[in-house]
Design a protein around this motif. Structure first.
Motif, mmCIF file in Angstrom:
data_model
loop_
_atom_site.group_PDB
_atom_site.id
_atom_site.type_symbol
_atom_site.label_atom_id
_atom_site.label_comp_id
_atom_site.label_asym_id
_atom_site.label_seq_id
_atom_site.Cartn_x
_atom_site.Cartn_y
_atom_site.Cartn_z
ATOM 1 N N GLY A 55 66.773 51.423 -34.779
ATOM 2 C CA GLY A 55 67.491 50.503 -35.655
ATOM 3 C C GLY A 55 68.912 50.194 -35.222
ATOM 4 N N CYS A 56 69.687 49.685 -36.176
ATOM 5 C CA CYS A 56 71.044 49.231 -35.887
ATOM 6 C C CYS A 56 71.969 50.421 -35.662
ATOM 7 N N HIS A 57 72.776 50.334 -34.633
ATOM 8 C CA HIS A 57 73.668 51.446 -34.339
ATOM 9 C C HIS A 57 74.948 51.374 -35.165
ATOM 10 N N THR A 58 75.140 50.270 -35.887
ATOM 11 C CA THR A 58 76.345 50.142 -36.684
ATOM 12 C C THR A 58 76.094 50.541 -38.146
ATOM 13 N N CYS A 59 75.060 49.929 -38.768
ATOM 14 C CA CYS A 59 74.842 50.191 -40.192
ATOM 15 C C CYS A 59 73.599 51.019 -40.464
ATOM 16 N N GLY A 60 72.821 51.272 -39.409
ATOM 17 C CA GLY A 60 71.659 52.123 -39.580
ATOM 18 C C GLY A 60 70.429 51.408 -40.104
ATOM 19 N N THR B 276 69.388 41.573 -32.777
ATOM 20 C CA THR B 276 70.543 41.587 -33.673
ATOM 21 C C THR B 276 70.141 42.176 -35.028
ATOM 22 N N CYS B 277 71.045 42.953 -35.589
ATOM 23 C CA CYS B 277 70.770 43.587 -36.876
ATOM 24 C C CYS B 277 70.622 42.529 -37.974
ATOM 25 N N ALA B 278 69.533 42.626 -38.728
ATOM 26 C CA ALA B 278 69.260 41.627 -39.759
ATOM 27 C C ALA B 278 70.181 41.805 -40.964
ATOM 28 N N VAL B 279 70.782 42.966 -41.072
ATOM 29 C CA VAL B 279 71.631 43.223 -42.230
ATOM 30 C C VAL B 279 73.101 42.933 -41.903
ATOM 31 N N CYS B 280 73.642 43.575 -40.878
ATOM 32 C CA CYS B 280 75.077 43.395 -40.619
ATOM 33 C C CYS B 280 75.361 42.348 -39.546
ATOM 34 N N GLY B 281 74.327 41.865 -38.869
ATOM 35 C CA GLY B 281 74.520 40.767 -37.932
ATOM 36 C C GLY B 281 75.116 41.158 -36.599
#
Ligand code: ADP
Ligand code: ZN
Ligand code: ZN
Length: 824
Positions: A562-567, A522-527
């Protein structure tokens, strides 16, 4: 079927045959047999037959002396010297075709070993006239594309050409080119890939050359051959690299003889010693065997052998098989998966010797074909195999055993969606044989059949030599430990038990039904959890591969991406899998020999057998694995089983979730304490009061069943009803939904028109499936639930006849699954 009896004339040869063609058509067809081929036209052989404008492989189902049909076509050839299946299997194939709604030719094609059938390839080449057209500026662009492709690459396979022209080219367009004389098409037959394969074996001859006359190498070869009595050329080559050439010369000189044959070895590559008839059966075993022997040869009956783990069910099977062989009958043993086949094979070969055939998907097509032929030639009287072995071509079958009958891997989930356990009962019925279904955790459906008297129950309630069932300790994962917010997944209790087991030099099995390292990165920034781009599924981190993988479509994404939503490059590794358990265990017990058994570590051929061998030889102290380790293995030195998290399958959106959970827990717990040392189980769970957990703890099948059957009865789930699952899947979101809705509407219409359907069948849906998108395909489903099989099947048939066929352009497919197991 269609036979017309005519007065017997001189010749009784078949003039006509009824043929199932290997094409998606439900009918069978009558063909004439050319005079020359008549003596060899027998049921079970394959033929080459004209069908519309093509030639296809077909299977002879019946031979007829006459037909009332006119204008029958002649077959072109008979493809086999001996029949590929006995006539007694024809009703079985028909039943399957009818019940699972699958064209009979495809049923037979799927039943026979792969690679047999003749296929044809079509090639397209350009004519001189076509070539001259290339310089014509008025040439249409698509036509030019076709001709240029042929100019550049020479004659092309039809399929390649279509691909090359990006689907713009239609059969009609191609026909126009042919008519214009610019291209020619040629259709060629390509024979099946598979042929019998033999191995060479070398034996010494009586006559011995004098030692002086031989070179050192030849002496050496002779010595090795004499020491072994007989040795395969392959093994000899391994010791003397030049043996191949020399053996040939030595055979010519008459000092050695060479034969071609198949000789077998145990899966670990060790010779198998005879077990001299096996152990003295226990009283319980004797009682079961006696019941079976009373039934043997007296027609069809199904038995459910309900015997706790380690109670010695295999011995019961082997004694029943021996009795069948004595009556000159054949026997079929089904086991759920390849790893268990090795174990079963070893036991059976020690008892019955060479008359065993093996049938499973781990064999190469050639090997599988060889095993098939051994059965046809009656060299093999017992076949052991996974689900597809239910099609073994035995003529005089006396007994079919289905071991671990509850196992879902008996259900085939592609093409012909059959259930091998159900087919075992059907085949036994059609051939007047006994079906014996065995399990420590029988399926609810089978146990219910004992209650209604359809099956006869047999019971082994004690472990061999009164060994105790393992003592099970439940560890509540909800209670915090040592001031921490949540318990670690290796709890203090489990860690202590492992340490003790290691100290005693015994083995530990740790079970977690999920592979990979972390299943919820899970993305640590946007969750947002990192998802697959093709499926509605979170990816799983596989640390070994250092990548995120999709367990459904195989999509791989680098962790560093990395995150595919927020990068953001920061991904939290939430969730648990076998890789993570392995890493943690190695950290806690650095001295221990640790191995992991799941789909990732066993993908390579031979890897699984290697792990099992290491386990057997004590080269592993702690084995971590998924459900693979839960299945019927018998390893006596495992005294501790740790269940890392018992709840994974409990909340599945499926009415069988409870049944599956009970089965897997009771089975995995049953791996402990099968030898002389007593066993222990540590069961970690978030649901310590759940009846599935509590009954699995006591391995109390009866208590589980009593609870579960109430739930099924109340909600009218199987065995109180039957299901047919219809899945609609396609890449186009709208078209897929439309197709599903159309099927739903037809359901409604059928029910309003037909009272029997209305009163006996319920349909649920259409709705989006629990996994709404997989492998880029959107998925909808409809579930038909029928109190009686008759109206249910008849409605499903009417539904499929009436529902609009999705146009092939929309790319939507409709899959009908009778008695579904997987409804996600
Ligand atoms: P199950 O399949 O019921 O879990 P198995 O058939 O694997 O149990 O048998 C458990 C163990 O007991 C095996 O190691 C087997 O060799 C042994 N065994 C079976 N029957 C006997 C017997 N009559 N006497 C001694 N040992 C036996
Ligand atoms: Zn993010
Ligand atoms: Zn995917």
């Amino acid at each position: 079927m269609h036979g017309i009896v005519v007065a017997k004339t001189m010749s009784v040869e078949a003039a006509f045959i009824e043929v199932a063609v290997s094409l998606p058509v439900f009918n069978t067809f009558t063909y004439e047999v050319p005079e020359l081929l008549r003596p060899s036209a027998l049921v079970g052989k394959r033929v080459l037959a004209p069908f519309k404008s093509i030639q296809v492989t077909g299977y002879i189902l019946e031979v007829l002396q006459a037909t009332d049909q006119t204008g029958t076509k002649k077959i072109l050839d008979i493809l086999d010297d001996i029949p590929m299946f006995p006539p007694s299997m024809v009703p079985f194939f028909s039943w399957i075709s009818e019940y699972y709604r699958c064209p009979i030719g495809e049923v037979i094609k799927g039943a026979l070993p792969g690679g047999l059938n003749i296929t044809h390839v079509e090639t397209v080449s350009m004519t001189d006239k076509g070539r001259s057209m290339l310089s014509d500026p008025a040439l249409k662009s698509l036509d030019r594309a076709v001709l240029e492709a042929l100019e550049e690459r020479g004659p092309l396979r039809l399929r390649t050409l279509y691909k090359q022209c990006k689907e713009e080219l239609s059969p009609r367009g191609l026909a126009a080119l042919e008519r214009a004389g610019w291209i020619t098409r040629k259709r060629e037959l390509k024979p099946g890939r598979v042929r019998p394969k033999m191995e060479r074996y070398i034996m010494a001859q009586e006559e011995r050359p004098s030692a002086e006359s031989l070179s050192q190498v030849r002496c050496n070869i002779l010595k090795i051959v004499e020491d072994h009595n007989e040795i395969s050329l392959k093994d000899l080559n391994a010791q003397v690299p030049s043996a191949g050439r020399l053996v040939k010369k030595m055979a010519q000189d008459g000092f050695l003889s060479v034969v071609e044959r198949c000789v077998y070895r145990d899966p670990f590559g060790e010779p198998i010693a005879s077990d001299a008839g096996g152990p003295v059966p226990t009283k319980d075993q004797t009682r079961c065997v006696e019941t079976l022997l009373q039934g043997l040869g007296k027609g069809f009956q199904t038995y459910l052998l309900d015997g706790i783990t380690g109670s010695g069910k295999t011995e019961v099977y082997m004694r029943a098989v021996a009795a069948a062989l004595e009556k000159n009958q054949e026997a079929l043993i089904l086991v759920p998966e390849i790893a268990l086949i090795s174990q079963t094979e070893r036991l059976f070969r020690a008892r019955f010797g060479e008359c065993i055939a093996l049938l499973h998907s781990g064999l190469s097509p050639g090997e599988r074909f060889d095993q098939w032929v051994r059965i046809l030639r009656k060299e093999a009287k017992v076949a052991i195999g996974a689900r597809s072995a239910i099609f073994a071509p035995f003529e005089n079958l006396g007994l079919i055993v289905v071991d671990e009958e509850h196992d879902d891997s008996y259900k085939q989930e592609t093409k012909l969606r059959y259930h091998a356990r159900d087919l075992a009962v059907v085949r036994a019925k059609l051939q007047g044989a006994l079906a014996v279904l065995g399990s420590a955790t029988p399926s609810v459906a089978s146990y219910y059949n004992v209650h209604t008297g359809k099956f006869q129950g047999l019971n082994l309630s004690k472990r061999i030599e009164d060994r105790l069932l393992p003592e099970v300790t439940i560890v509540d994962l909800r209670e915090p430990e040592g001031g921490r917010y949540a318990k670690p997944f290796i709890t203090r209790e489990l860690e202590k038990a492992i340490a003790e087991t290691l100290q005693r030099g015994e083995q530990t099995l740790l079970f977690l039904n999920r592979r990979g390292f972390a299943n919820c990165p899970t993305c640590a920034v946007c969750g947002v959890p990192v998802r697959c781009k093709n499926c509605d599924i979170t990816l799983t981190l596989h640390q070994e591969a250092n990548a995120l993988k999709c367990h459904y479509c195989g999509y791989i994404r680098a962790l560093a991406a990395g995150c595919h939503t927020c990068g953001s490059p920061k991904i939290k590794l939430l969730g648990l899998g076998t890789e993570r358990v392995e890493a943690k265990i190695k950290e806690i017990f650095p001295e221990a020999k640790v191995a992991r058994m799941d789909r990732d570590t066993t993908a390579r051929k031979g890897a699984l057998v290697k792990i099992l061998k290491d386990l057997k030889e004590g080269a592993i102290d702690i084995l971590i694995g998924t459900q693979m380790v839960a299945k019927g293995h018998d390893y006596p030195n495992i005294t501790l089983v740790g269940i890392i998290c018992a709840d994974l399958s409990l909340n599945f959106p499926d009415f069988r979730a409870g049944e599956r959970t009970f089965q897997i827990l009771a089975q995995v717990a049953g791996r402990a304490g099968r030898g002389t040392q007593p066993g222990r189980v540590i069961l970690q769970t978030y649901n310590p009061e759940h009846f599935c957990i509590l009954t699995a703890k006591d391995q109390d099948y009866g208590a589980f069943y009593d609870h579960e059957i109430q739930f099924r009865r109340t909600l009218r789930y199987p065995p109180f009803s039957r299901l047919i699952h219809i899945l609609v899947a396609g890449k186009d979101k709208e078209q897929t939904a439309l197709c599903a809705q159309n099927i739903g509407e037809v359901c409604r219409t059928l029910q309003s028109e037909n009272r029997t359907y209305r009163e006996n069948v319920k349909y649920l849906g259409p709705v989006a499936a629990p996994l709404p998108r997989l492998q880029k395909q959107y998925r909808w489903h409809i579930l038909l639930k029928g109190l009686k099989p008759g109206p249910l099947h008849s409605m499903a048939r009417a539904l499929m006849d009436r529902a609009e066929r999705p146009s092939s352009k929309a790319g939507v497919k409709v899959v009908v699954d009778v008695d579904p197991v997987d409804m996600l």
